[in-house]
Motif scaffolding. Structure first.
Motif, PDB file in Angstrom:
ATOM      1  N   ARG A  87       0.743  -1.236  -0.002  1.00 43.39           N
ATOM      2  CA  ARG A  87      -0.029   0.051  -0.021  1.00 43.39           C
ATOM      3  C   ARG A  87       0.832   1.201  -0.190  1.00 43.39           C
ATOM      4  O   ARG A  87       0.364   2.242  -0.756  1.00 43.39           O
ATOM      5  N   ASN A  88       2.136   1.062   0.594  1.00 44.71           N
ATOM      6  CA  ASN A  88       2.857   2.346   0.708  1.00 44.71           C
ATOM      7  C   ASN A  88       3.640   2.761  -0.482  1.00 44.71           C
ATOM      8  O   ASN A  88       3.819   3.715  -0.868  1.00 44.71           O
ATOM      9  N   ARG A  89       4.184   1.537  -1.188  1.00 44.09           N
ATOM     10  CA  ARG A  89       5.164   1.777  -2.182  1.00 44.09           C
ATOM     11  C   ARG A  89       4.442   1.391  -3.566  1.00 44.09           C
ATOM     12  O   ARG A  89       4.934   1.580  -4.643  1.00 44.09           O
ATOM     13  N   ASP A  90       3.284   0.780  -3.379  1.00 44.04           N
ATOM     14  CA  ASP A  90       2.517   0.381  -4.769  1.00 44.04           C
ATOM     15  C   ASP A  90       3.587  -0.661  -5.674  1.00 44.04           C
ATOM     16  O   ASP A  90       3.407  -0.664  -6.825  1.00 44.04           O
ATOM     17  N   THR A  91       4.183  -1.212  -5.013  1.00 44.22           N
ATOM     18  CA  THR A  91       4.896  -2.587  -5.756  1.00 44.22           C
ATOM     19  C   THR A  91       5.127  -3.508  -4.824  1.00 44.22           C
ATOM     20  O   THR A  91       5.254  -3.352  -3.458  1.00 44.22           O
ATOM     21  N   VAL A  92       5.754  -4.676  -5.459  1.00 42.18           N
ATOM     22  CA  VAL A  92       6.069  -5.902  -4.334  1.00 42.18           C
ATOM     23  C   VAL A  92       7.636  -6.284  -4.643  1.00 42.18           C
ATOM     24  O   VAL A  92       8.211  -7.108  -4.546  1.00 42.18           O
ATOM     25  N   ASN A  98      13.582   0.420  -0.446  1.00 40.55           N
ATOM     26  CA  ASN A  98      14.986   0.802   0.032  1.00 40.55           C
ATOM     27  C   ASN A  98      14.884   2.229   0.521  1.00 40.55           C
ATOM     28  O   ASN A  98      15.601   3.012   0.476  1.00 40.55           O
ATOM     29  N   LEU A  99      13.745   2.205   1.426  1.00 37.79           N
ATOM     30  CA  LEU A  99      13.537   3.477   2.313  1.00 37.79           C
ATOM     31  C   LEU A  99      14.559   3.571   3.247  1.00 37.79           C
ATOM     32  O   LEU A  99      15.061   4.911   3.526  1.00 37.79           O
ATOM     33  N   LEU A 100      15.245   2.485   3.854  1.00 37.86           N
ATOM     34  CA  LEU A 100      16.248   2.660   5.041  1.00 37.86           C
ATOM     35  C   LEU A 100      17.675   2.609   4.420  1.00 37.86           C
ATOM     36  O   LEU A 100      18.600   2.340   5.023  1.00 37.86           O
ATOM     37  N   LYS A 101      17.925   2.552   2.989  1.00 36.16           N
ATOM     38  CA  LYS A 101      19.113   2.190   2.324  1.00 36.16           C
ATOM     39  C   LYS A 101      19.771   3.675   2.122  1.00 36.16           C
ATOM     40  O   LYS A 101      19.242   4.493   1.333  1.00 36.16           O
ATOM     41  N   TRP A 102      20.870   3.891   2.566  1.00 34.06           N
ATOM     42  CA  TRP A 102      21.432   4.966   2.719  1.00 34.06           C
ATOM     43  C   TRP A 102      20.696   6.128   2.616  1.00 34.06           C
ATOM     44  O   TRP A 102      20.025   6.810   2.219  1.00 34.06           O
TER      45      TRP A 102
END
Lengths: 102, 204
Positions: A87-92, A98-102
């Motif tokens: 629901r948040n990113r609209d993809t699986v 990669n929200l927490l990636k650098w």
């Protein structure tokens, strides 16, 4: 006659297939399925040890029952997390989480 | 080799072939719905292996929980997030795949060497068989009582957590505007007010 080693080799093969799927798949649901494969490999190990090394007090079967219960809880929470991310990113696609990636 | 051992060996080979094939299918088949059904095949053949290991209770639990609950849950998740998209290709994806395959094969070889080399202290006692379920029940309520109760608490927490994680964050305040009537319908004639005594059917 069936031996302990056959079951252990089978469980090792299943575990390695699970690791391969866990790392290389890009669909988040398939990652969860690979985790289920690895949990099943561990269960097979426990059951083989329970039958061959400890056949009277079947503690391996008790452990396997606990692992099955925890795997069910893990599947429920994991799929809920996948739904929330979808629901948040609209993809699986795992590459785009990669929200927490650098 | 008598008949019973032959049956055991043949069913073990069939079940392991089925399980490894289905597991490879889960990982490698591109359609994820097929993967989910192949995962059910893995679980079923795993239950058959448990039967070969004299564990009928755990085989039943495997079929009930894995095939009946987890696999259905995964199918529902696939239906809910079913977005037919082609993933954007990642540069140098084959390096990742090859490295992972190498690591997995190496890990399998390591584990296989360990399994073959280790002298296992195989017990010569007779398997518990049908009395295993009694033994499992005694374990649950004697020496594994605390993990048993903790597992129930964990299942409750997972239930509540899954509901909270998966529910929608925002409930829309007002429902969306009613759809416009199709253009083919004639606009409704404005109703004239009728007196209180008139029947409603006379209005038409």
């Amino acid at each position: 006659m069936l031996q302990l080693q056959f079951f252990l080799l089978l469980a090792a093969a299943l575990f390695c297939i699970g690791i391969y799927g866990l790392i290389t798949s890009r669909n988040a649901v398939r990652v969860l399925m690979s985790i289920e494969l690895m949990l099943n490999a561990v269960n097979l190990n426990l059951m083989a040890f329970s039958n061959y090394l400890d056949p009277q007090t079947v503690k391996g079967q008790v452990f396997t029952t606990f692992v099955i219960a925890i795997a069910a809880a893990e599947a429920a929470v994991g799929l809920a997390i996948v739904l929330a991310i979808y629901r948040n990113r609209d993809t699986v696609d795992m590459e785009q989480f990669n929200l927490l990636k650098w | 080799m008598n008949l019973a051992e032959g049956v055991q060996v043949v069913s073990f080979s069939l079940l392991s072939l089925m399980m490894l094939g289905s597991a490879l299918g889960v990982v490698l088949v591109s359609n994820i719905v097929y993967s989910a059904f192949l995962l059910g095949g893995v679980f079923i053949s795993m239950a058959g292996l448990y039967l070969l290991l004299n564990a009928d209770f755990v085989a039943t639990a495997q079929v009930l929980i894995y095939v009946g609950a987890v696999n259905v849950l995964i199918l529902f998740a696939i239906m809910l997030v079913n977005k037919r998209q082609d993933f954007a290709p990642v540069p140098r994806a084959w390096i990742r795949r090859a490295a992972t395959g190498l690591v997995c094969v190496g890990l399998f070889l390591l584990l296989a060497t360990m399994v073959v080399v280790t002298p296992w202290a195989v017990s010569t006692q007779v398997a518990a068989g049908n009395s295993a379920i009694v033994a499992i029940g005694k374990h649950f309520f004697n020496d594994f009582l605390l993990p048993f109760e903790l597992a129930s608490v964990l299942l409750l927490m997972a239930l509540i957590g899954a509901v909270i994680l998966a529910r929608r964050e925002l409930i829309p305040e007002q429902p969306t505007a009613p759809a416009q009537p199709p253009a083919l319908m004639l606009p409704e004639r404005p109703r004239e007010l009728v007196s209180a005594g008139a029947s409603r059917s006379a209005q038409k």
